[in-house]
Design a protein around this motif. Sequence first.
Motif, PDB file in Angstrom:
ATOM      1  N   VAL A 114      54.958  31.707  34.287  1.00 40.40           N
ATOM      2  CA  VAL A 114      54.768  32.780  35.258  1.00 40.40           C
ATOM      3  C   VAL A 114      53.516  32.523  36.097  1.00 40.40           C
ATOM      4  O   VAL A 114      52.428  32.313  35.556  1.00 40.40           O
ATOM      5  CB  VAL A 114      54.629  34.147  34.550  1.00 40.40           C
ATOM      6  N   GLY A 115      53.675  32.569  37.401  1.00 39.46           N
ATOM      7  CA  GLY A 115      52.532  32.599  38.303  1.00 39.46           C
ATOM      8  C   GLY A 115      52.279  34.033  38.724  1.00 39.46           C
ATOM      9  O   GLY A 115      53.248  34.769  38.977  1.00 39.46           O
ATOM     10  N   VAL A 116      51.008  34.443  38.797  1.00 42.52           N
ATOM     11  CA  VAL A 116      50.713  35.845  39.102  1.00 42.52           C
ATOM     12  C   VAL A 116      50.847  36.160  40.588  1.00 42.52           C
ATOM     13  O   VAL A 116      50.558  37.279  41.017  1.00 42.52           O
ATOM     14  CB  VAL A 116      49.315  36.252  38.593  1.00 42.52           C
ATOM     15  N   SER A 117      51.280  35.187  41.352  1.00 40.18           N
ATOM     16  CA  SER A 117      51.619  35.393  42.762  1.00 40.18           C
ATOM     17  C   SER A 117      52.538  34.252  43.164  1.00 40.18           C
ATOM     18  O   SER A 117      52.672  33.253  42.437  1.00 40.18           O
ATOM     19  CB  SER A 117      50.370  35.394  43.650  1.00 40.18           C
ATOM     20  N   GLU A 118      53.163  34.363  44.320  1.00 40.54           N
ATOM     21  CA  GLU A 118      54.006  33.283  44.804  1.00 40.54           C
ATOM     22  C   GLU A 118      53.171  32.037  45.079  1.00 40.54           C
ATOM     23  O   GLU A 118      53.628  30.908  44.863  1.00 40.54           O
ATOM     24  CB  GLU A 118      54.757  33.710  46.064  1.00 40.54           C
ATOM     25  N   GLY A 119      51.922  32.235  45.534  1.00 33.07           N
ATOM     26  CA  GLY A 119      51.035  31.098  45.758  1.00 33.07           C
ATOM     27  C   GLY A 119      50.768  30.326  44.483  1.00 33.07           C
ATOM     28  O   GLY A 119      50.736  29.088  44.474  1.00 33.07           O
ATOM     29  N   VAL A 120      50.567  31.042  43.371  1.00 31.68           N
ATOM     30  CA  VAL A 120      50.346  30.381  42.082  1.00 31.68           C
ATOM     31  C   VAL A 120      51.627  29.690  41.627  1.00 31.68           C
ATOM     32  O   VAL A 120      51.593  28.582  41.090  1.00 31.68           O
ATOM     33  CB  VAL A 120      49.857  31.397  41.029  1.00 31.68           C
ATOM     34  N   ARG A 121      52.761  30.335  41.833  1.00 30.52           N
ATOM     35  CA  ARG A 121      54.039  29.694  41.486  1.00 30.52           C
ATOM     36  C   ARG A 121      54.214  28.380  42.227  1.00 30.52           C
ATOM     37  O   ARG A 121      54.623  27.370  41.635  1.00 30.52           O
ATOM     38  CB  ARG A 121      55.202  30.635  41.801  1.00 30.52           C
ATOM     39  N   GLN A 122      53.903  28.370  43.503  1.00 33.18           N
ATOM     40  CA  GLN A 122      54.038  27.145  44.279  1.00 33.18           C
ATOM     41  C   GLN A 122      53.080  26.064  43.772  1.00 33.18           C
ATOM     42  O   GLN A 122      53.430  24.871  43.740  1.00 33.18           O
ATOM     43  CB  GLN A 122      53.783  27.427  45.765  1.00 33.18           C
ATOM     44  N   ALA A 123      51.875  26.461  43.371  1.00 34.43           N
ATOM     45  CA  ALA A 123      50.919  25.501  42.817  1.00 34.43           C
ATOM     46  C   ALA A 123      51.438  24.907  41.513  1.00 34.43           C
ATOM     47  O   ALA A 123      51.270  23.708  41.243  1.00 34.43           O
ATOM     48  CB  ALA A 123      49.566  26.175  42.596  1.00 34.43           C
ATOM     49  N   LEU A 124      52.074  25.738  40.682  1.00 33.34           N
ATOM     50  CA  LEU A 124      52.659  25.248  39.432  1.00 33.34           C
ATOM     51  C   LEU A 124      53.789  24.252  39.707  1.00 33.34           C
ATOM     52  O   LEU A 124      53.868  23.185  39.078  1.00 33.34           O
ATOM     53  CB  LEU A 124      53.193  26.427  38.619  1.00 33.34           C
ATOM     54  N   LEU A 125      54.658  24.599  40.651  1.00 33.14           N
ATOM     55  CA  LEU A 125      55.758  23.702  40.990  1.00 33.14           C
ATOM     56  C   LEU A 125      55.239  22.370  41.529  1.00 33.14           C
ATOM     57  O   LEU A 125      55.799  21.302  41.225  1.00 33.14           O
ATOM     58  CB  LEU A 125      56.673  24.365  42.019  1.00 33.14           C
ATOM     59  N   ALA A 126      54.159  22.421  42.293  1.00 32.44           N
ATOM     60  CA  ALA A 126      53.570  21.194  42.836  1.00 32.44           C
ATOM     61  C   ALA A 126      53.030  20.297  41.726  1.00 32.44           C
ATOM     62  O   ALA A 126      52.965  19.070  41.879  1.00 32.44           O
ATOM     63  CB  ALA A 126      52.452  21.535  43.826  1.00 32.44           C
ATOM     64  N   ARG A 127      52.642  20.915  40.605  1.00 33.07           N
ATOM     65  CA  ARG A 127      52.152  20.126  39.466  1.00 33.07           C
ATOM     66  C   ARG A 127      53.294  19.617  38.598  1.00 33.07           C
ATOM     67  O   ARG A 127      53.062  18.862  37.664  1.00 33.07           O
ATOM     68  CB  ARG A 127      51.196  20.963  38.612  1.00 33.07           C
ATOM     69  N   PRO A 148      59.012  22.933  35.496  1.00 33.10           N
ATOM     70  CA  PRO A 148      60.464  23.037  35.754  1.00 33.10           C
ATOM     71  C   PRO A 148      60.782  24.229  36.659  1.00 33.10           C
ATOM     72  O   PRO A 148      60.449  25.373  36.320  1.00 33.10           O
ATOM     73  CB  PRO A 148      61.050  23.255  34.354  1.00 33.10           C
ATOM     74  N   PRO A 149      61.402  24.011  37.810  1.00 33.87           N
ATOM     75  CA  PRO A 149      61.687  25.113  38.738  1.00 33.87           C
ATOM     76  C   PRO A 149      62.498  26.244  38.118  1.00 33.87           C
ATOM     77  O   PRO A 149      62.258  27.419  38.418  1.00 33.87           O
ATOM     78  CB  PRO A 149      62.467  24.421  39.866  1.00 33.87           C
ATOM     79  N   ALA A 150      63.438  25.924  37.234  1.00 37.87           N
ATOM     80  CA  ALA A 150      64.295  26.963  36.661  1.00 37.87           C
ATOM     81  C   ALA A 150      63.517  27.900  35.746  1.00 37.87           C
ATOM     82  O   ALA A 150      63.932  29.039  35.528  1.00 37.87           O
ATOM     83  CB  ALA A 150      65.437  26.332  35.884  1.00 37.87           C
ATOM     84  N   LYS A 151      62.403  27.426  35.206  1.00 34.97           N
ATOM     85  CA  LYS A 151      61.607  28.237  34.293  1.00 34.97           C
ATOM     86  C   LYS A 151      60.432  28.921  34.982  1.00 34.97           C
ATOM     87  O   LYS A 151      59.750  29.747  34.372  1.00 34.97           O
ATOM     88  CB  LYS A 151      61.039  27.364  33.166  1.00 34.97           C
ATOM     89  N   THR A 152      60.146  28.557  36.215  1.00 35.60           N
ATOM     90  CA  THR A 152      58.911  28.980  36.873  1.00 35.60           C
ATOM     91  C   THR A 152      59.197  30.129  37.839  1.00 35.60           C
ATOM     92  O   THR A 152      60.012  29.992  38.753  1.00 35.60           O
ATOM     93  CB  THR A 152      58.274  27.805  37.635  1.00 35.60           C
ATOM     94  N   LEU A 153      58.541  31.244  37.640  1.00 35.15           N
ATOM     95  CA  LEU A 153      58.761  32.416  38.480  1.00 35.15           C
ATOM     96  C   LEU A 153      57.427  33.074  38.809  1.00 35.15           C
ATOM     97  O   LEU A 153      56.385  32.744  38.229  1.00 35.15           O
ATOM     98  CB  LEU A 153      59.675  33.427  37.776  1.00 35.15           C
ATOM     99  N   ALA A 154      57.448  34.009  39.741  1.00 36.79           N
ATOM    100  CA  ALA A 154      56.258  34.761  40.132  1.00 36.79           C
ATOM    101  C   ALA A 154      56.418  36.222  39.739  1.00 36.79           C
ATOM    102  O   ALA A 154      57.464  36.824  40.005  1.00 36.79           O
ATOM    103  CB  ALA A 154      56.025  34.651  41.637  1.00 36.79           C
ATOM    104  N   ILE A 155      55.407  36.773  39.089  1.00 39.24           N
ATOM    105  CA  ILE A 155      55.319  38.202  38.835  1.00 39.24           C
ATOM    106  C   ILE A 155      53.943  38.645  39.321  1.00 39.24           C
ATOM    107  O   ILE A 155      52.924  38.255  38.748  1.00 39.24           O
ATOM    108  CB  ILE A 155      55.496  38.557  37.345  1.00 39.24           C
ATOM    109  N   SER A 156      53.921  39.418  40.389  1.00 40.67           N
ATOM    110  CA  SER A 156      52.650  39.820  40.983  1.00 40.67           C
ATOM    111  C   SER A 156      51.867  40.728  40.055  1.00 40.67           C
ATOM    112  O   SER A 156      52.433  41.597  39.382  1.00 40.67           O
ATOM    113  CB  SER A 156      52.894  40.557  42.311  1.00 40.67           C
TER     114      SER A 156
END
Length: 395
Positions: A160-173, A176-184
Amino acid sequence: MPISTDSRSFPGDAGAPTGGRRPRVLHFVTGGFSGATQVALDLVRGHLAGGQFEPLLVLRRKRHTDPARVEALVREGIPVEVVAGWAHLATVLQLVKICRCFQPDILVAHGFSDHLWARYAGLIAHVPHLVHVEHNSRERYTWSRTRQMLWLSQRTDAIVGVSEGVRQALLARGTPPAKTLAISNGIRTAPFATAADHPWGERIPGIVMAARFARQKDHTTLIRAMALLRERGLTPPVKLAGGGKASAQKQARQLSEQLGLAGQVEFLGHHKDVPGLLMAHRICLLSTHWEGMPLSLIEGMAAGCTAIGTRAPGVQEVIAHEHNGLLVEHEDPASLADALARVLTEPGLGERLAAQGCHDANTLYTLERMISRYEALFGQILARGADATADFSRI
């Protein structure tokens, strides 16, 4: 506060029947009482209030962990444990012991680098489900820690990324896209319920920045912007609320004095009534280098302030430029001075942005919404089992 796993008895200790009990969720986070700590604590409070999950908060001791704050949590009725933080191995071993006693169904590992050690402990203790929560868009991931994070990601149910920006940073690292989501992240809106009783035009035409003193928060750019505003004949009062690193605060004080702003910029330290401070002023500001989700800015919006923030991950998804606030260029005193001048000299603009910001904070970023989404995620993880394909599109 010493760890108490030798003497504490948890409901459903090893060997006790577990059928029919509520699912147990263990939240592990730094004991530094940072933003990540606050989110974990808010989730534990939400679990206790809702009754759907049985929670436990585990804090990793830091040098500045305040025992009085931990004791206050105990008095409040928060189930809390503290583990050693002086060595990663000690942290893992003590957390393994707690997991074996508490028997969580889900272990939620908050923040860098704590999420690594927590998930290692969860794997050793055979916790059925692991969740990783990333709280910032920029962290000190070395090659080694990146490899560990990616290895653990394959053994983690949700990231979980606490924002979409954090989610995108996680994906860049490479998560797995299917497991990675954003919850503000969300805020408690109750402290700002009287914001409407403080009309924007009747407030102090001043600036509040509520943020700890650290390199990330970039107080320097704000102070330099104030010097530029003074050249234009604008001298709004500035209130800086927050603790943080003494060295960073000293640097900010020295710059303020060098620029002749000592009487205009006030260093408040920890402030007991930040909501009241915000509702008394017109502008809230965050001149940050990067963020996960800027809760202090959202609180300012909920308080009815005009929000101004840096074009940075996290901030950019909260502030829509000229819709509910103003965005300024990163580390650019002139850009910040221009935005402040607009709000200070165009009251119609400032009031319109503040009204929209208040509406957005109270509808999009509430604590209730955040807790509901996390609990929906936990419920989905438990329902689908460990081997099912992740699908968090409806969370």
